[in-house]
Write an enzyme that holds these catalytic residues in place. Structure first.
Site, PDB file in Angstrom:
ATOM      1  N   LYS A 192      21.689  -9.603   5.911  1.00  0.00           N
ATOM      2  CA  LYS A 192      20.646 -10.196   6.772  1.00  0.00           C
ATOM      3  C   LYS A 192      19.455 -10.665   5.935  1.00  0.00           C
ATOM      4  CE  LYS A 192      17.637  -7.339   8.945  1.00  0.00           C
ATOM      5  NZ  LYS A 192      16.236  -7.700   8.656  1.00  0.00           N
ATOM      6  N   CYS A 238       3.511  -4.108  12.473  1.00  0.00           N
ATOM      7  CA  CYS A 238       4.799  -3.710  13.041  1.00  0.00           C
ATOM      8  C   CYS A 238       4.906  -2.202  12.943  1.00  0.00           C
ATOM      9  CB  CYS A 238       5.943  -4.401  12.318  1.00  0.00           C
ATOM     10  SG  CYS A 238       6.120  -3.825  10.646  1.00  0.00           S
TER      11      CYS A 238
HETATM   12  C1  UD1 Z   1      11.328  -7.267   2.953  1.00  0.00           C
HETATM   13  C2  UD1 Z   1      12.543  -6.901   3.769  1.00  0.00           C
HETATM   14  C3  UD1 Z   1      12.383  -5.510   4.363  1.00  0.00           C
HETATM   15  C4  UD1 Z   1      12.094  -4.507   3.254  1.00  0.00           C
HETATM   16  C5  UD1 Z   1      10.930  -4.979   2.393  1.00  0.00           C
HETATM   17  C6  UD1 Z   1      10.703  -4.088   1.179  1.00  0.00           C
HETATM   18  C7  UD1 Z   1      13.349  -9.012   4.610  1.00  0.00           C
HETATM   19  C8  UD1 Z   1      13.526  -9.927   5.770  1.00  0.00           C
HETATM   20  N1  UD1 Z   1      12.707  -7.871   4.842  1.00  0.00           N
HETATM   21  O1  UD1 Z   1      10.214  -7.269   3.834  1.00  0.00           O
HETATM   22  O2  UD1 Z   1      13.585  -5.164   5.043  1.00  0.00           O
HETATM   23  O3  UD1 Z   1      11.765  -3.253   3.819  1.00  0.00           O
HETATM   24  O4  UD1 Z   1      11.157  -6.309   1.912  1.00  0.00           O
HETATM   25  O5  UD1 Z   1      11.841  -4.004   0.400  1.00  0.00           O
HETATM   26  O6  UD1 Z   1      13.817  -9.286   3.516  1.00  0.00           O
HETATM   27  N2  UD1 Z   1       2.339  -6.817   1.318  1.00  0.00           N
HETATM   28  C9  UD1 Z   1       1.008  -7.116   1.294  1.00  0.00           C
HETATM   29  N3  UD1 Z   1       0.645  -8.448   1.343  1.00  0.00           N
HETATM   30  C10 UD1 Z   1       1.550  -9.456   1.398  1.00  0.00           C
HETATM   31  C11 UD1 Z   1       2.935  -9.128   1.400  1.00  0.00           C
HETATM   32  C12 UD1 Z   1       3.294  -7.799   1.368  1.00  0.00           C
HETATM   33  O7  UD1 Z   1       0.151  -6.238   1.238  1.00  0.00           O
HETATM   34  O8  UD1 Z   1       1.168 -10.632   1.440  1.00  0.00           O
HETATM   35  C13 UD1 Z   1       2.770  -5.390   1.285  1.00  0.00           C
HETATM   36  C14 UD1 Z   1       3.508  -4.966   2.561  1.00  0.00           C
HETATM   37  O9  UD1 Z   1       2.613  -4.598   3.580  1.00  0.00           O
HETATM   38  C15 UD1 Z   1       4.330  -3.820   2.042  1.00  0.00           C
HETATM   39  C16 UD1 Z   1       4.674  -4.233   0.617  1.00  0.00           C
HETATM   40  O10 UD1 Z   1       3.713  -5.223   0.252  1.00  0.00           O
HETATM   41  O11 UD1 Z   1       3.563  -2.634   2.018  1.00  0.00           O
HETATM   42  C17 UD1 Z   1       6.063  -4.802   0.427  1.00  0.00           C
HETATM   43  O12 UD1 Z   1       6.267  -5.814   1.406  1.00  0.00           O
HETATM   44  P1  UD1 Z   1       7.297  -7.012   1.198  1.00  0.00           P
HETATM   45  O13 UD1 Z   1       8.091  -6.744  -0.042  1.00  0.00           O
HETATM   46  O14 UD1 Z   1       6.564  -8.301   1.287  1.00  0.00           O
HETATM   47  O15 UD1 Z   1       8.242  -6.839   2.451  1.00  0.00           O
HETATM   48  P2  UD1 Z   1       8.845  -7.957   3.385  1.00  0.00           P
HETATM   49  O16 UD1 Z   1       9.160  -9.182   2.599  1.00  0.00           O
HETATM   50  O17 UD1 Z   1       8.016  -8.095   4.620  1.00  0.00           O
END
Ligand code: UD1
Length: 424
Positions: free
Chosen positions: A22, A119
């Site tokens: 996914k 979320c």
């Molecule tokens: C993706 C995955 C999710 C997984 C996560 C971490 C998909 C669709 N989802 O989510 O299943 O749990 O990676 O492996 O691939 N953050 C910030 N600012 C930002 C972006 C992120 O502070 O602009 C923080 C988030 O709040 C979190 C951390 O960075 O604490 C990691 O997030 P991120 O790797 O971006 O997760 P997703 O891409 O949302």
């Protein structure tokens, strides 16, 4: 609303074929927005999140054609994009919708994407995505709950970007944007999850110039245009890990087909520490815990190649029934122990300390209960607990599972689980 009913206590034996990932499929689908030619993706899983992304893309004007349902083959034709807005109604259902922001801004110089809210597993901002786009020459405004991006020169420019924190979605969004930017982009401290390499490989097939794939520094030389391609989505490592834990927790043995053990190194290390036998095969692996005495172990979630946060809840269920104590440290999300109170209702002995750690003391038995899950992986954790618990477990809010586990009941039933969906 549908519920899942499980009669626990049956060791699982059999074979499971792993679906397409996914989390690889979603950014791959978004990359169809980068070209006016047809992108064909195969091995797309039948999941609610995939349908949500399809709906979002269709709203932008992407024409979708299913050419082979059994193989999950879809064609995405982005030759007639007429709408650059990703509406709140879709983005609120699935945060990964924000992945259209980079491609749309790169190809059309502007986009309007609803801000995803918080979320169940934390605040999850997108500030890093936005800061990177600004560095590439986009002007970003937040208006009435929407991110409004506008490339000042009419196109994005290459930039040297160091992500302040490893972000999977941020890396994917900016990687896609950089393929059509003018000049060279360097992404440092990039996430290097297998799903990102899969996206990069597909982008290269579409004509992108990317080096450093699989590392945390990606160098992209922007192109004026990308073209069509055909790409097979990689196997879902999180699904494979979840079912390997199903074999372990029931002290059974499952053979996995179409799986890739090399994407699961950290999970394998932990399961082996617990006493599970993990054996690589030609097209997958075997997880064998027959006659095993499972013991607890300490684990910390980390960006790839560390232990995935998306397997933390499922592992917690296993550790809850293993001998001794385990310390779980969650470093990716700040609110990812929501499954613990539900496991406690099934008899688990787990103490959460602050936002990031939990001590699990294994108990000899869990008992079935009616439980409620808050997110996708927490739901799977409760399924796993239900498989080993004595008596009946009822899991509410099954829609979470439908977002990420294709044919869940069928796959588990084929291995001897007593599991059924109750539709009211
Ligand atoms: C993706 C995955 C999710 C997984 C996560 C971490 C998909 C669709 N989802 O989510 O299943 O749990 O990676 O492996 O691939 N953050 C910030 N600012 C930002 C972006 C992120 O502070 O602009 C923080 C988030 O709040 C979190 C951390 O960075 O604490 C990691 O997030 P991120 O790797 O971006 O997760 P997703 O891409 O949302």
């Amino acid at each position: 609303m549908d519920r899942i009913k499980i009669e626990g206590g049956y060791p699982l034996h059999g074979t499971i074929s792993i679906s397409g990932a996914k989390n690889a499929a979603l950014p791959l689908m978004a990359s169809a927005l980068l070209t006016d030619e047809v992108l064909t993706l195969t091995n797309l899983p039948h999941l609610a999140d995939i349908m949500t992304m399809a709906q979002l893309l269709a709203g932008h004007g992407v024409k979708l054609t299913m050419t082979d349902e059994d193989r999950g083959t879809f064609q995405f034709d982005g030759s007639n994009i007429f709408n650059l807005k990703a509406p709140y109604d879709i983005v609120r259902k699935m945060r990964a919708s924000v992945l259209v922001l980079g491609p749309l801004t790169a190809r059309y110089g502007r986009a309007k994407v609803s801000l995803p809210g918080g979320c169940a597993i934390g605040a999850r901002p997108v500030d890093i995505h936005l800061a990177a786009l600004e560095k590439m020459g986009a002007e970003i405004q937040i208006k009435e709950g929407y991110i409004v991006a506008h490339a000042k020169d009419g196109h994005l420019n290459g930039a040297d970007i160091t992500f302040p924190k490893v972000t999977v979605g941020g890396t994917e969004n900016i990687l896609m944007a950089a393929t059509l930017a003018k000049g060279q982009t360097i992404l440092r401290n990039a996430a290097c999850e297998p799903e990102i390499s899969d996206l990069a490989e597909c982008l290269v097939k579409m004509g992108a110039d990317i080096t450093g794939i699989g590392t945390n520094t990606l160098v992209i030389n922007g192109k004026e245009k990308l073209h069509g391609a055909t790409h097979k989505v990689i196997a879902d490592r999180i699904e494979a890990a979840s079912y390997a834990i199903a074999a372990a927790i029931t002290r059974g043995r499952i053979e996995f087909k179409n799986a890739n053990l090399k994407d699961l190194t950290a999970v394998v290390r932990i399961l082996v520490d617990c006493g599970v036998n993990m054996i690589e095969t030609e097209d997958g692996f075997i997880a064998d815990a027959q006659d095993a005495y499972l013991i607890g172990t300490d684990v910390m979630t980390e960006p790839y190649p560390g232990f995935p946060t998306d397997v933390q809840a499922q592992l917690t269920a296993l550790l809850a029934t293993a001998g001794g104590a385990s310390l779980i440290t969650e470093t990716i999300f700040e609110n990812r122990f929501m499954h613990v109170p539900e496991l406690a209702r099934m008899g688990a002995n787990i103490n959460v300390h602050g936002p990031s750690s939990a001590i699990v003391r294994g108990v000899p038995k869990l008992s079935g209960a009616e439980v409620m899950a808050t997110d996708l992986r927490a739901s799977m954790c409760l399924v796993l607990a239900g498989l080993v618990a004595t008596g009946t477990t009822i899991i509410n809010r099954v829609y979470h599972l439908d977002r990420g586990y294709e044919h869940l009941e069928e796959k588990l039933t084929a291995c001897g689980a007593h599991i059924e969906r109750l539709t009211d």
